[in-house]
Write an enzyme that holds these catalytic residues in place. Sequence first.
Site, PDB file in Angstrom:
ATOM      1  N   ILE A 163      56.818  90.968  42.052  1.00  0.00           N
ATOM      2  CA  ILE A 163      57.365  91.049  43.411  1.00  0.00           C
ATOM      3  C   ILE A 163      56.316  91.617  44.343  1.00  0.00           C
ATOM      4  CG2 ILE A 163      59.172  92.052  44.860  1.00  0.00           C
ATOM      5  CD1 ILE A 163      60.885  92.303  42.336  1.00  0.00           C
ATOM      6  N   GLY A 164      55.946  90.868  45.381  1.00  0.00           N
ATOM      7  CA  GLY A 164      54.929  91.309  46.323  1.00  0.00           C
ATOM      8  C   GLY A 164      55.524  91.726  47.659  1.00  0.00           C
ATOM      9  N   GLU A 203      68.418  91.034  43.669  1.00  0.00           N
ATOM     10  CA  GLU A 203      67.742  92.176  43.060  1.00  0.00           C
ATOM     11  C   GLU A 203      68.626  93.408  42.993  1.00  0.00           C
ATOM     12  OE1 GLU A 203      63.785  95.013  43.694  1.00  0.00           O
ATOM     13  OE2 GLU A 203      63.973  93.143  44.812  1.00  0.00           O
TER      14      GLU A 203
END
Length: 383
Positions: free
Chosen positions: A130-131, A250
């Site tokens: 995850i960026g 998420e």
Amino acid sequence: MNSFRFDPVELPDSALSFRHAARSFLADELAHERFTPHRNSWGTYDADFSRRCGQHGFIGMHWPERYGGHEASALDRFVVIEEMLAAGAPMGAHWVADRQSGNNILANGSEAAREKILPQIAAGECFFAIGMSEPNSGSDLASVGMRATRADGGWLLNGTKIWTSNAHQAHYLIALARSEPLGEDRHAGLTQFIVNLRESEGITTRPIYNLYNSHDFNEVFFDDVFVADDMLIGEEGRGWQMVTGELAFERSGPDRILSTYQLLRQLVDAVARKAESRDRIAVGRLIAHLVTLRQMSLSVAGMLERGESPELEAAAVKDVGTAFEQEIPEIARLLVDVAPSLDNGNPYAEALGKGMLSAPSFSIRGGTREILRGIIAKGLGLR
């Protein structure tokens, strides 16, 4: 004024079949000693286990068949994830790709990205990081400083991402970057990109070791990293809409209530052998909270199955769920006179030690408590 909606959900018959299939798979894995139950299974990394999950159809379950999925429901997937987490299965390699990145690509990615990446994820052979977070942004994603500038046939990314779990092992990362200058609307001008971590030039990954000396986190540097146009997610400048939709996946799943489940199981066994009624009351309270949180999480899964976007409810599940996960080690420490450890061979001591060192991060990952409560307050019309 808006309000929370946690409508009751009844699991379909298909979910019961998937639960049986998952239990049979996990029983066979354990019987053949292919994995040792982990204290925080979705934070682990076992590529071979992920491939076996893919072979049994437990990844990308609800995706279309043409992309390697099995067109199961979100509720079918929910029960499989519950079983995996309860068993302490090492799901970390494929976790991000299955939970959110693949869903984001399916909903908003180009057809080229779907055809290239989704079947690999479903096969348990393609892993994502995850960026989102950056050194000077934290959970305030609207302030990200990574720049995306136009180039021939694509974009160039420059900047830094931090706390990037498994970036040193993942194949891809979805990066949130600013593709337009910051204006009055901080949420405008952001775009998401799929970055190939294995093949792209200009990427440097630096490890960050956590409290128990494990290398999960990373700082990732981007220096003129090229991303082709067909690896853009959604429309240019609409990254905020993409990322908030992704965060609903998420923040709301059973992983947000079961991170310290292995310790809770050990605590139940330990207290059952004690005569002190107050200890049993404390454990009963934890179990009651778990049952309630499960119903909330299951309700959000039902909303996702109906194609809704339950960002408000997901934020609530994450906030209350991580508080519950953090409470378990604190209560376990007080009720059972066992010194925490990471390697003394005592299952309770090791579960307690891992829980105590991991728990402080629970209310940070996926959005800090302050950010989540701001989302909830705004969604309820309280500010």
